[in-house]
Design a protein around this motif. Structure first.
Motif, PDB file in Angstrom:
ATOM      1  N   GLU A 135       0.828  -1.200   0.000  1.00 49.51           N
ATOM      2  CA  GLU A 135       0.000   0.000   0.000  1.00 49.51           C
ATOM      3  C   GLU A 135       0.866   1.254   0.000  1.00 49.51           C
ATOM      4  O   GLU A 135       0.575   2.238  -0.697  1.00 49.51           O
ATOM      5  CB  GLU A 135      -0.923  -0.017   1.215  1.00 49.51           C
ATOM      6  CG  GLU A 135      -2.042   1.015   1.151  1.00 49.51           C
ATOM      7  CD  GLU A 135      -3.043   0.821   2.269  1.00 49.51           C
ATOM      8  OE1 GLU A 135      -2.610   0.706   3.434  1.00 49.51           O
ATOM      9  OE2 GLU A 135      -4.237   0.771   1.979  1.00 49.51           O
ATOM     10  N   ARG A 136       1.955   1.243   0.754  1.00 50.31           N
ATOM     11  CA  ARG A 136       2.870   2.398   0.774  1.00 50.31           C
ATOM     12  C   ARG A 136       3.530   2.598  -0.593  1.00 50.31           C
ATOM     13  O   ARG A 136       3.714   3.728  -1.050  1.00 50.31           O
ATOM     14  CB  ARG A 136       3.931   2.188   1.851  1.00 50.31           C
ATOM     15  CG  ARG A 136       3.411   2.377   3.276  1.00 50.31           C
ATOM     16  CD  ARG A 136       4.382   1.816   4.296  1.00 50.31           C
ATOM     17  NE  ARG A 136       5.720   2.378   4.133  1.00 50.31           N
ATOM     18  CZ  ARG A 136       6.812   1.833   4.684  1.00 50.31           C
ATOM     19  NH1 ARG A 136       6.715   0.714   5.392  1.00 50.31           N
ATOM     20  NH2 ARG A 136       7.981   2.403   4.506  1.00 50.31           N
ATOM     21  N   MET A 137       3.880   1.498  -1.241  1.00 49.52           N
ATOM     22  CA  MET A 137       4.502   1.598  -2.566  1.00 49.52           C
ATOM     23  C   MET A 137       3.553   2.237  -3.577  1.00 49.52           C
ATOM     24  O   MET A 137       3.940   3.135  -4.331  1.00 49.52           O
ATOM     25  CB  MET A 137       4.914   0.210  -3.056  1.00 49.52           C
ATOM     26  CG  MET A 137       6.052  -0.425  -2.293  1.00 49.52           C
ATOM     27  SD  MET A 137       6.330  -2.110  -2.887  1.00 49.52           S
ATOM     28  CE  MET A 137       7.425  -2.724  -1.611  1.00 49.52           C
ATOM     29  N   VAL A 138       2.307   1.776  -3.587  1.00 44.86           N
ATOM     30  CA  VAL A 138       1.352   2.304  -4.557  1.00 44.86           C
ATOM     31  C   VAL A 138       1.031   3.766  -4.256  1.00 44.86           C
ATOM     32  O   VAL A 138       0.893   4.579  -5.171  1.00 44.86           O
ATOM     33  CB  VAL A 138       0.075   1.440  -4.577  1.00 44.86           C
ATOM     34  CG1 VAL A 138      -1.008   2.107  -5.413  1.00 44.86           C
ATOM     35  CG2 VAL A 138       0.393   0.071  -5.162  1.00 44.86           C
ATOM     36  N   ALA A 139       0.949   4.131  -2.987  1.00 45.50           N
ATOM     37  CA  ALA A 139       0.704   5.536  -2.638  1.00 45.50           C
ATOM     38  C   ALA A 139       1.844   6.411  -3.140  1.00 45.50           C
ATOM     39  O   ALA A 139       1.621   7.505  -3.680  1.00 45.50           O
ATOM     40  CB  ALA A 139       0.531   5.676  -1.128  1.00 45.50           C
ATOM     41  N   GLY A 140       3.079   5.944  -2.974  1.00 45.70           N
ATOM     42  CA  GLY A 140       4.221   6.708  -3.479  1.00 45.70           C
ATOM     43  C   GLY A 140       4.210   6.819  -4.986  1.00 45.70           C
ATOM     44  O   GLY A 140       4.446   7.890  -5.558  1.00 45.70           O
ATOM     45  N   MET A 141       3.900   5.709  -5.677  1.00 43.40           N
ATOM     46  CA  MET A 141       3.867   5.724  -7.142  1.00 43.40           C
ATOM     47  C   MET A 141       2.782   6.659  -7.649  1.00 43.40           C
ATOM     48  O   MET A 141       2.967   7.387  -8.624  1.00 43.40           O
ATOM     49  CB  MET A 141       3.631   4.303  -7.663  1.00 43.40           C
ATOM     50  CG  MET A 141       3.889   4.130  -9.142  1.00 43.40           C
ATOM     51  SD  MET A 141       5.634   4.352  -9.582  1.00 43.40           S
ATOM     52  CE  MET A 141       6.367   2.896  -8.844  1.00 43.40           C
ATOM     53  N   ARG A 142       1.628   6.660  -6.986  1.00 39.49           N
ATOM     54  CA  ARG A 142       0.535   7.527  -7.394  1.00 39.49           C
ATOM     55  C   ARG A 142       0.925   8.999  -7.271  1.00 39.49           C
ATOM     56  O   ARG A 142       0.633   9.819  -8.143  1.00 39.49           O
ATOM     57  CB  ARG A 142      -0.702   7.223  -6.542  1.00 39.49           C
ATOM     58  CG  ARG A 142      -1.982   7.900  -7.009  1.00 39.49           C
ATOM     59  CD  ARG A 142      -3.151   7.479  -6.128  1.00 39.49           C
ATOM     60  NE  ARG A 142      -4.389   8.116  -6.526  1.00 39.49           N
ATOM     61  CZ  ARG A 142      -5.258   7.604  -7.376  1.00 39.49           C
ATOM     62  NH1 ARG A 142      -5.017   6.438  -7.927  1.00 39.49           N
ATOM     63  NH2 ARG A 142      -6.375   8.230  -7.682  1.00 39.49           N
ATOM     64  N   GLY A 143       1.622   9.346  -6.190  1.00 41.29           N
ATOM     65  CA  GLY A 143       2.077  10.722  -6.015  1.00 41.29           C
ATOM     66  C   GLY A 143       3.055  11.149  -7.094  1.00 41.29           C
ATOM     67  O   GLY A 143       3.038  12.299  -7.548  1.00 41.29           O
TER      68      GLY A 143
END
Length: 458
Positions: free
Chosen positions: A174-182
């Motif tokens: 979840e942290r990875m996808v949040a970072g990628m989305r940003g």
């Protein structure tokens, strides 16, 4: 001060260049691509305020750039040195030691580690995992009779699949996808890049301690002998290519199926309309609209334009795919589009990506046969950013359903990994982890039990 573009008009020119950012571009990028064609196959643009580039909107010109890494190499270091640290496109375009930003022998070494690792994923097992994941998600929102399919389905399917492919605990994923989305949205991208990097480093540390039957472990054991830094940036590359664009492919395919009268009344008829819809999305509205930057080694005359050395030459997959010279070609069933790029840097995971998208959409249509958009298609809102074609939400309504799911069971007995195919760069003994008689099944059962409890909030 600039004026706002009217519907169907390109964004106002900034500093002599057409901007590929802001709500006007997000709402109607086609108008911008059409306006750019006045310059020819290559046109001057801004990727962000003050960030100049040349955008290739011609199909033949795009192929020539993508197939000619000697003239158009991928290393951005010269350009990057001139950019401020807070440049919003830097996390997407900065040099990373991975296959996307390398050419020649370095690219061949990196690419072998990626393709050989991906080849170990059994496609039948991948299909089973997508089907299981789809049922799990539909079971959560099905009884409500309404859902935001972007947040509750299209985004979660690739997230959960990558968590599995990476052998990754859900909180890290979840942290990875949040970072990628940003990074894609260019919302505090410097912070987003730092958060993504930290989460990936934690995953690599975990896999060094506890290697498993997963992509990071296979890459670490590959004869290419990638360093931890190289593994980190290849995992970021695969995640960037496999989550954000994948969710856009799923969401944009669903949007097309629900809004285009050509598909009306035929949504539950099997895979044919889904495959046709995916082909059309990949042609006309590719999930990665503009990317694959290269940097001429010297001032270069190309397609009637003088390209400055080390200034980004960005491929418009959306613009090139919709080049008017291709207007008379039949696109249905024709997969000569550039959505997966082309040449030595073409996507190595397109088979897996297409399978995931088609299965996810088919399962949704089978489970919710009377699904319909909850708003008019022209009321859907697109996220800003020069690189992707991404909705902010995809609200739908349908007759409430209850999908039976047994989250503590594994989806079938198909082995997760396939026997590695022979490769000039990979010796089987060095990349294959001996399979213990009972541990893989037990590990998968524990994984899905944990994941199901996580989704239930326990």
């Amino acid at each position: 001060m600039t004026s706002k573009a009217a519907p169907g008009q390109a964004c106002p020119v900034q500093h002599g260049r057409m901007p590929l950012y802001g709500p006007e571009f997000a709402a109607d990028p086609v108008a911008t691509y059409q306006a750019l064609r006045q310059y020819g196959p290559v046109a001057p643009v801004e990727l962000a305020p003050g960030v100049s580039a040349n955008l290739v909107v011609g199909y033949d010109a795009a192929l020539e750039v993508l197939r000619n890494p000697n003239t158009f190499p991928r290393n951005p270091v010269q350009w990057q040195e001139k950019m401020p640290p807070d440049c919003p496109v830097l996390p997407m375009m900065m040099y990373r030691p991975n296959a996307l930003f390398a050419d020649g022998a370095a690219h061949a070494r990196y690419r072998a580690a990626v393709t050989d690792s991906l080849a170990r994923v059994d496609l039948s097992a991948l299909r089973a995992q997508v089907e299981f994941t789809a049922d799990l998600l539909i079971g959560r929102f099905g009884p409500r009779g309404e859902a935001n399919l972007l947040a509750e389905y299209a985004m979660l399917v690739p997230l959960m699949m990558f968590n599995h492919l990476y052998g990754c605990p859900p909180e890290l994923g979840e942290r990875m996808v949040a970072g990628m989305r940003g990074i894609f949205d260019m919302i505090d991208p410097e912070k987003a890049n730092a958060e993504l990097t930290q989460a990936m480093l934690e995953l690599i540390e975990l896999k060094r301690r506890q290697p498993g039957q997963d992509v990071p472990s296979w890459m670490m054991a590959h004869p290419a002998q990638l360093s931890d830094e190289e593994v980190l940036h290849h995992l970021i590359l695969l995640m960037g290519a496999g989550t954000e664009p994948e969710q856009n492919l799923i969401a944009n395919g669903i949007r097309l199926l629900l809004s285009d009268e050509r598909f009306a009344g035929d949504l539950s008829g099997g895979s044919l309309p889904v495959e046709e819809a995916l082909d059309e999305v990949l042609w006309t509205d590719p999930p990665m609209a503009n990317y694959s930057a290269s940097y001429p080694v010297e001032d270069t005359d190309f397609a009637g334009v003088r390209l400055p050395a080390a200034e980004p030459v960005v491929i418009s997959f959306a613009g090139a795919n919709n080049d008017p010279v291709l207007a008379n070609q039949q696109r249905s069933g024709n997969r000569a589009h550039l959505a997966w790029s082309a040449g030595p840097h073409s996507c190595p995971a397109q088979q897996q990506a297409r399978l995931m998208a088609s299965v996810a959409i088919e399962k949704l249509l089978d489970g919710l046969p009377d699904m319909r958009l909850a708003v008019a298609v022209d009321e859907l809102v697109w996220r800003p950013g020069p690189f992707h074609r991404a909705l902010t939400a995809l609200p739908v309504r349908f007759t409430p359903v209850n999908v039976p799911v047994q989250p503590d069971e594994t989806p079938g007995e198909t082995p997760w990994t396939a026997t590695p195919a022979p490769s000039s760069s990979t010796r089987q003994a060095e990349t294959s982890t001996p399979k213990q008689p009972s541990s893989p099944s037990t590990a998968r059962r524990r994984w899905w039990s944990f994941l199901a409890k996580w989704w239930r909030g326990r």
